[in-house]
Design a protein around this motif. Structure first.
Motif, short mmCIF file in Angstrom:
data_model
loop_
_atom_site.label_atom_id
_atom_site.label_comp_id
_atom_site.label_asym_id
_atom_site.label_seq_id
_atom_site.Cartn_x
_atom_site.Cartn_y
_atom_site.Cartn_z
N THR A 178 25.06 124.57 26.20
CA THR A 178 23.70 124.06 26.45
C THR A 178 23.76 123.25 27.74
OG1 THR A 178 23.86 121.88 25.39
CG2 THR A 178 23.35 123.76 23.94
N PRO A 179 22.62 122.96 28.36
CA PRO A 179 22.62 122.17 29.59
C PRO A 179 23.17 120.75 29.40
CG PRO A 179 20.51 123.27 29.30
CD PRO A 179 21.29 123.48 28.03
N TRP A 180 23.19 120.25 28.18
CA TRP A 180 23.61 118.88 27.93
C TRP A 180 25.10 118.75 27.63
CZ3 TRP A 180 19.54 121.39 25.60
CH2 TRP A 180 18.30 121.08 26.14
N VAL A 181 25.76 119.88 27.41
CA VAL A 181 27.19 119.88 27.10
C VAL A 181 27.98 119.72 28.40
CG1 VAL A 181 29.10 121.30 26.27
CG2 VAL A 181 26.95 121.27 25.02
N VAL A 182 28.94 118.80 28.39
CA VAL A 182 29.85 118.63 29.51
C VAL A 182 31.27 118.69 28.95
CG1 VAL A 182 30.63 117.14 31.38
CG2 VAL A 182 28.20 117.19 30.75
N GLN A 232 31.46 115.65 26.64
CA GLN A 232 30.18 115.27 26.03
C GLN A 232 29.77 116.43 25.14
OE1 GLN A 232 27.25 113.72 28.74
NE2 GLN A 232 25.60 114.55 27.49
N SER A 242 25.05 125.53 19.04
CA SER A 242 25.09 126.57 20.07
C SER A 242 26.41 127.34 20.03
CB SER A 242 24.85 125.98 21.46
OG SER A 242 25.82 125.01 21.78
N VAL A 256 24.67 116.78 21.24
CA VAL A 256 24.01 117.56 22.29
C VAL A 256 23.79 119.03 21.88
CG1 VAL A 256 24.75 116.11 24.22
CG2 VAL A 256 26.26 117.93 23.41
N GLY A 258 29.86 125.86 29.15
CA GLY A 258 28.93 124.99 28.44
C GLY A 258 27.90 125.83 27.71
N PHE A 260 26.04 121.05 20.53
CA PHE A 260 27.21 121.89 20.80
C PHE A 260 27.64 122.71 19.59
CE2 PHE A 260 31.87 122.49 21.14
CZ PHE A 260 31.86 123.34 22.24
#
Length: 90
Positions: free
Chosen positions: A65-69, A11, A20, A15, A63, A17
């Motif tokens: 950011t917190p939203w990166v998977v 992901q 960041s 997000v 990761g 990515f």
């Protein structure tokens, strides 16, 4: 100086990515590019010394950011290339 091609799967689009990753690269004095692929992956070309690249890759794995998977990082050596900065390719 070394250059690595990094193909990031997971992901990683929509997000923050690329943004960041650019910020992280700039903090570590890494040059290169980052861009979204139509496959949903993100391609990174990063140049720096071995220690900088090891740190960069380790932080990518965590990761950015917190939203990166991130589910996979495919890392390959590439011929050394000197970029003037690190930027997002649109």
């Amino acid at each position: 100086m070394e250059t690595k091609r990094i193909l990031v799967t997971g992901q990683v689009q929509g997000v923050g990515f690329r943004w960041s990753t650019t910020r992280l690269a700039q903090q570590l004095n890494i040059t290169g590019t980052v861009k979204n692929l139509t496959s949903g992956q993100v391609a990174i070309v990063a140049s720096g010394d071995s220690e900088q690249l090891d740190t960069f890759i380790a932080q990518l794995r965590q990761g950015t950011t917190p939203w990166v998977v991130i589910t996979d990082l495919d890392i390959t050596d590439s011929p050394a290339h000197h970029f003037s900065d690190f930027r997002i390719i649109i």
